[in-house]
Motif scaffolding. Structure first.
Motif, PDB file in Angstrom:
ATOM      1  N   LYS A  71      31.744  70.864  33.222  1.00 36.76           N
ATOM      2  CA  LYS A  71      33.013  71.087  32.547  1.00 36.76           C
ATOM      3  C   LYS A  71      34.103  71.359  33.583  1.00 36.76           C
ATOM      4  CE  LYS A  71      30.930  70.714  28.613  1.00 36.76           C
ATOM      5  NZ  LYS A  71      31.067  69.460  27.830  1.00 36.76           N
ATOM      6  N   GLU A  72      35.328  70.961  33.226  1.00 33.66           N
ATOM      7  CA  GLU A  72      36.423  71.211  34.156  1.00 33.66           C
ATOM      8  C   GLU A  72      36.569  72.713  34.385  1.00 33.66           C
ATOM      9  OE1 GLU A  72      40.008  69.192  33.165  1.00 33.66           O
ATOM     10  OE2 GLU A  72      39.014  67.264  32.872  1.00 33.66           O
ATOM     11  N   PRO A  73      36.741  73.131  35.616  1.00 38.04           N
ATOM     12  CA  PRO A  73      36.702  74.552  35.968  1.00 38.04           C
ATOM     13  C   PRO A  73      37.914  75.337  35.498  1.00 38.04           C
ATOM     14  CG  PRO A  73      37.341  73.230  37.854  1.00 38.04           C
ATOM     15  CD  PRO A  73      36.977  72.264  36.772  1.00 38.04           C
ATOM     16  N   PHE A  74      37.743  76.664  35.504  1.00 35.10           N
ATOM     17  CA  PHE A  74      38.861  77.564  35.225  1.00 35.10           C
ATOM     18  C   PHE A  74      39.934  77.333  36.286  1.00 35.10           C
ATOM     19  CE2 PHE A  74      40.855  81.848  35.684  1.00 35.10           C
ATOM     20  CZ  PHE A  74      41.416  81.911  34.424  1.00 35.10           C
ATOM     21  N   LEU A  75      41.181  77.422  35.859  1.00 32.44           N
ATOM     22  CA  LEU A  75      42.287  77.051  36.755  1.00 32.44           C
ATOM     23  C   LEU A  75      42.068  75.629  37.283  1.00 32.44           C
ATOM     24  CD1 LEU A  75      42.824  80.347  38.808  1.00 32.44           C
ATOM     25  CD2 LEU A  75      44.151  79.519  36.860  1.00 32.44           C
ATOM     26  N   SER A  76      41.622  74.763  36.352  1.00 33.17           N
ATOM     27  CA  SER A  76      41.124  73.443  36.719  1.00 33.17           C
ATOM     28  C   SER A  76      42.129  72.605  37.505  1.00 33.17           C
ATOM     29  CB  SER A  76      40.682  72.678  35.477  1.00 33.17           C
ATOM     30  OG  SER A  76      41.776  72.503  34.580  1.00 33.17           O
ATOM     31  N   LEU A  77      43.416  72.657  37.162  1.00 39.64           N
ATOM     32  CA  LEU A  77      44.374  71.790  37.821  1.00 39.64           C
ATOM     33  C   LEU A  77      44.370  72.004  39.331  1.00 39.64           C
ATOM     34  CD1 LEU A  77      46.641  69.733  37.870  1.00 39.64           C
ATOM     35  CD2 LEU A  77      48.244  71.609  37.406  1.00 39.64           C
ATOM     36  N   PHE A  78      44.373  73.254  39.767  1.00 43.56           N
ATOM     37  CA  PHE A  78      44.467  73.552  41.192  1.00 43.56           C
ATOM     38  C   PHE A  78      43.167  73.223  41.916  1.00 43.56           C
ATOM     39  CE2 PHE A  78      47.372  76.238  38.795  1.00 43.56           C
ATOM     40  CZ  PHE A  78      48.564  75.905  39.400  1.00 43.56           C
ATOM     41  N   ILE A  79      42.044  73.501  41.275  1.00 43.02           N
ATOM     42  CA  ILE A  79      40.752  73.169  41.870  1.00 43.02           C
ATOM     43  C   ILE A  79      40.566  71.652  41.923  1.00 43.02           C
ATOM     44  CG2 ILE A  79      38.248  73.321  41.544  1.00 43.02           C
ATOM     45  CD1 ILE A  79      38.723  76.117  40.334  1.00 43.02           C
ATOM     46  N   LEU A  80      40.931  70.975  40.843  1.00 45.73           N
ATOM     47  CA  LEU A  80      40.735  69.534  40.781  1.00 45.73           C
ATOM     48  C   LEU A  80      41.635  68.795  41.765  1.00 45.73           C
ATOM     49  CD1 LEU A  80      40.394  68.948  36.925  1.00 45.73           C
ATOM     50  CD2 LEU A  80      38.597  68.854  38.643  1.00 45.73           C
ATOM     51  N   ARG A  81      42.844  69.270  41.959  1.00 49.11           N
ATOM     52  CA  ARG A  81      43.735  68.603  42.920  1.00 49.11           C
ATOM     53  C   ARG A  81      43.173  68.706  44.338  1.00 49.11           C
ATOM     54  NH1 ARG A  81      49.170  71.069  42.825  1.00 49.11           N
ATOM     55  NH2 ARG A  81      50.149  69.129  43.470  1.00 49.11           N
ATOM     56  N   ARG A  82      42.642  69.883  44.686  1.00 54.56           N
ATOM     57  CA  ARG A  82      42.042  70.043  46.017  1.00 54.56           C
ATOM     58  C   ARG A  82      40.780  69.187  46.134  1.00 54.56           C
ATOM     59  NH1 ARG A  82      41.085  75.110  45.873  1.00 54.56           N
ATOM     60  NH2 ARG A  82      38.841  75.027  45.546  1.00 54.56           N
ATOM     61  N   ALA A  83      39.961  69.188  45.072  1.00 52.15           N
ATOM     62  CA  ALA A  83      38.729  68.402  45.098  1.00 52.15           C
ATOM     63  C   ALA A  83      39.025  66.904  45.186  1.00 52.15           C
ATOM     64  CB  ALA A  83      37.905  68.705  43.846  1.00 52.15           C
ATOM     65  N   LEU A  84      40.047  66.467  44.467  1.00 51.26           N
ATOM     66  CA  LEU A  84      40.413  65.055  44.500  1.00 51.26           C
ATOM     67  C   LEU A  84      40.881  64.644  45.897  1.00 51.26           C
ATOM     68  CD1 LEU A  84      40.889  62.354  43.119  1.00 51.26           C
ATOM     69  CD2 LEU A  84      43.119  63.193  42.347  1.00 51.26           C
ATOM     70  N   ARG A  85      41.659  65.491  46.532  1.00 53.80           N
ATOM     71  CA  ARG A  85      42.119  65.178  47.892  1.00 53.80           C
ATOM     72  C   ARG A  85      40.942  65.056  48.846  1.00 53.80           C
ATOM     73  NH1 ARG A  85      41.591  68.202  52.376  1.00 53.80           N
ATOM     74  NH2 ARG A  85      42.392  70.037  51.304  1.00 53.80           N
ATOM     75  N   LYS A  86      39.975  65.974  48.749  1.00 54.29           N
ATOM     76  CA  LYS A  86      38.793  65.919  49.611  1.00 54.29           C
ATOM     77  C   LYS A  86      37.969  64.668  49.342  1.00 54.29           C
ATOM     78  CE  LYS A  86      38.181  70.900  50.372  1.00 54.29           C
ATOM     79  NZ  LYS A  86      37.264  72.055  50.176  1.00 54.29           N
ATOM     80  N   ALA A  87      37.869  64.284  48.071  1.00 53.35           N
ATOM     81  CA  ALA A  87      37.117  63.078  47.720  1.00 53.35           C
ATOM     82  C   ALA A  87      37.793  61.837  48.298  1.00 53.35           C
ATOM     83  CB  ALA A  87      36.995  62.966  46.200  1.00 53.35           C
ATOM     84  N   LEU A  88      39.116  61.787  48.205  1.00 50.76           N
ATOM     85  CA  LEU A  88      39.855  60.649  48.753  1.00 50.76           C
ATOM     86  C   LEU A  88      39.659  60.532  50.259  1.00 50.76           C
ATOM     87  CD1 LEU A  88      43.196  61.007  46.739  1.00 50.76           C
ATOM     88  CD2 LEU A  88      41.624  59.064  46.626  1.00 50.76           C
ATOM     89  N   ASP A  89      39.550  61.673  50.934  1.00 50.91           N
ATOM     90  CA  ASP A  89      39.368  61.668  52.387  1.00 50.91           C
ATOM     91  C   ASP A  89      38.100  60.922  52.809  1.00 50.91           C
ATOM     92  OD1 ASP A  89      41.658  63.151  52.673  1.00 50.91           O
ATOM     93  OD2 ASP A  89      40.632  65.061  53.042  1.00 50.91           O
ATOM     94  N   GLN A  90      37.105  60.849  51.904  1.00 54.35           N
ATOM     95  CA  GLN A  90      35.816  60.252  52.247  1.00 54.35           C
ATOM     96  C   GLN A  90      35.747  58.757  51.958  1.00 54.35           C
ATOM     97  OE1 GLN A  90      32.547  62.634  50.475  1.00 54.35           O
ATOM     98  NE2 GLN A  90      34.150  64.114  49.954  1.00 54.35           N
ATOM     99  N   LEU A  91      36.787  58.212  51.327  1.00 52.25           N
ATOM    100  CA  LEU A  91      36.736  56.832  50.858  1.00 52.25           C
ATOM    101  C   LEU A  91      37.660  55.937  51.663  1.00 52.25           C
ATOM    102  CD1 LEU A  91      36.760  57.635  47.032  1.00 52.25           C
ATOM    103  CD2 LEU A  91      34.777  57.078  48.455  1.00 52.25           C
ATOM    104  N   ASP A  92      37.494  54.641  51.470  1.00 56.09           N
ATOM    105  CA  ASP A  92      38.399  53.697  52.122  1.00 56.09           C
ATOM    106  C   ASP A  92      38.936  52.721  51.088  1.00 56.09           C
ATOM    107  OD1 ASP A  92      35.535  52.556  52.353  1.00 56.09           O
ATOM    108  OD2 ASP A  92      36.804  50.799  52.700  1.00 56.09           O
ATOM    109  N   ALA A  93      40.148  52.267  51.306  1.00 55.96           N
ATOM    110  CA  ALA A  93      40.798  51.346  50.383  1.00 55.96           C
ATOM    111  C   ALA A  93      41.999  50.730  51.085  1.00 55.96           C
ATOM    112  CB  ALA A  93      41.233  52.069  49.110  1.00 55.96           C
ATOM    113  N   ASP A  94      42.469  49.644  50.530  1.00 52.53           N
ATOM    114  CA  ASP A  94      43.724  49.055  51.007  1.00 52.53           C
ATOM    115  C   ASP A  94      44.919  49.662  50.287  1.00 52.53           C
ATOM    116  OD1 ASP A  94      42.561  46.989  52.780  1.00 52.53           O
ATOM    117  OD2 ASP A  94      41.734  46.231  50.906  1.00 52.53           O
ATOM    118  N   VAL A  95      44.694  50.010  48.999  1.00 57.37           N
ATOM    119  CA  VAL A  95      45.753  50.576  48.168  1.00 57.37           C
ATOM    120  C   VAL A  95      45.180  51.731  47.354  1.00 57.37           C
ATOM    121  CG1 VAL A  95      47.215  50.169  46.128  1.00 57.37           C
ATOM    122  CG2 VAL A  95      47.120  48.460  47.962  1.00 57.37           C
ATOM    123  N   VAL A  96      45.904  52.852  47.322  1.00 56.18           N
ATOM    124  CA  VAL A  96      45.587  53.952  46.410  1.00 56.18           C
ATOM    125  C   VAL A  96      46.750  54.074  45.437  1.00 56.18           C
ATOM    126  CG1 VAL A  96      45.076  56.396  46.142  1.00 56.18           C
ATOM    127  CG2 VAL A  96      44.250  55.178  48.150  1.00 56.18           C
TER     128      VAL A  96
END
Length: 353
Positions: A71-96
């Motif tokens: 389930k989305e965590p408490f204070l989900s927006l702030f946790i999810l934004r940080r988690a999303l940034r970390k996830a993006l750091d691990q991936l590669d793409a031509d366009v985001v």
């Protein structure tokens, strides 16, 4: 091209998610590789897509499978934004492609080596209108998202120079004209069926439509009904109102085709593109609206905002208008510019700039 579309949280049922699924499908048809990045608790895309889906958890770890127990965590927006940034750091793409004000900052801060675009589907700060601390914070985040230096693409011409938004790039939301099209089934002429998409948010204007219907019911009696798609069940306590729950686009198109008149009474960003307006026009249904593009006096009936009396009056006018067939035909022609093939190609041209 490898195109990555990150989400804050999971897929939803609103029109913006349909746009993303359809864009992804058309990009793939044109030979591109498309991946969605969704929160791990996702049940998948509501609007069908054959793009790949990757999932991130609260720590930003990426996997290729979901976990519905998460389930989305408490204070989900702030946790999810940080988690999303970390996830993006691990991936590669031509366009985001950031696609919501809450995804813009994670995309900007990510170290992913890719062109970074931001598809703005609405000016979101105006949706946080409650006078409380939560909405103040969310409104501030939304406003700042347009000033991060991402390559902004807007979905309506009105947003090209709108408050904090400045851009030359415009890509309308598309419409599947093989689904949203006129039905040739005979309607019951003994009934006048009005319709609207029911939403609780004040700026959607559902309240004014319901109030107008109460007056129309006094005039027309049982001959007139209001069918509210996705409305709250308590509305059926009002005589003559039926709540409808279309499941998927085919049922939604059937809903529009069952109507005599579709009413859109939104109160903000009136020159934006509102899906129900173009969907109803594509089905050759009379449209009454506060002015969403491409509505005008030649293809629809225009009403002022927050005015139940005007809605009631214009419904009566539209029912007897000798030019109503001509207006409906004009509306049907005006939505041709929303064909998905053209829309997807225009977006890709911006990616290649």
């Amino acid at each position: 091209m490898k195109i990555l579309i990150p989400l804050i949280g999971t897929f939803g049922k609103s029109g913006g998610y349909r746009v993303l699924s359809q864009l992804a499908n058309h990009f793939i048809d044109k030979g591109h590789d498309v991946t969605f990045l969704s929160y791990i608790g996702s049940e998948g895309a509501y609007f069908p897509t054959y793009a790949k889906i990757l999932y991130y958890d609260n720590s930003g770890n990426v996997s290729d499978h979901s976990d519905n127990k998460k389930k989305e965590p408490f204070l989900s927006l702030f946790i999810l934004r940080r988690a999303l940034r970390k996830a993006l750091d691990q991936l590669d793409a031509d366009v985001v492609l950031a696609n919501h004000s809450f995804t813009a900052s994670p995309v900007k801060k990510s170290i992913i080596k890719a062109k970074k675009f931001y598809y703005v589907q609405a000016y979101e700060p105006e949706y946080f209108y409650h006078k409380n601390f939560k909405d103040f914070i969310l409104k501030t985040i939304s406003r700042k998202s347009y000033q991060l230096g991402l390559n902004i693409i807007v979905n309506a011409s009105m947003y090209q120079d709108y408050k904090e938004i400045k851009t030359h790039r415009v890509v309308f939301p598309g419409l599947d004209l093989s689904i949203f099209k006129p039905s040739f089934k005979n309607k019951d002429n003994s009934k006048i069926i009005l319709g609207t998409i029911g939403r609780v948010e004040a700026y959607k204007g559902t309240f004014y439509i319901v109030e107008a219907f109460k007056e129309l019911r006094k005039l027309y009696g049982e001959k007139i009904e209001l069918h509210v798609a996705f409305g709250e069940k308590h509305l059926e306590e009002i005589e003559g109102i039926t709540v409808i729950a279309p499941d998927g686009d085919n049922e939604l198109a059937n809903y529009y085709n069952s109507l005599n008149i579709y009413i859109s009474a939104g109160t903000v960003q009136l020159e934006a593109i509102h899906y129900p307006v173009i969907e109803a026009m594509a089905c050759k249904i009379q449209v009454i609206t506060t002015g969403y593009y491409p509505s005008n006096k030649d293809n629809s009936w225009i009403i002022p905002i927050k005015d139940a009396y005007a809605i009631s009056e214009v419904v009566q006018e539209a029912l007897t208008d000798p030019d109503k067939v001509k207006k409906v035909e004009r509306g049907y022609m005006d939505i041709k510019e929303f064909d998905w093939e053209y829309i997807a190609e225009k977006m890709l041209k911006y990616f290649k700039e």
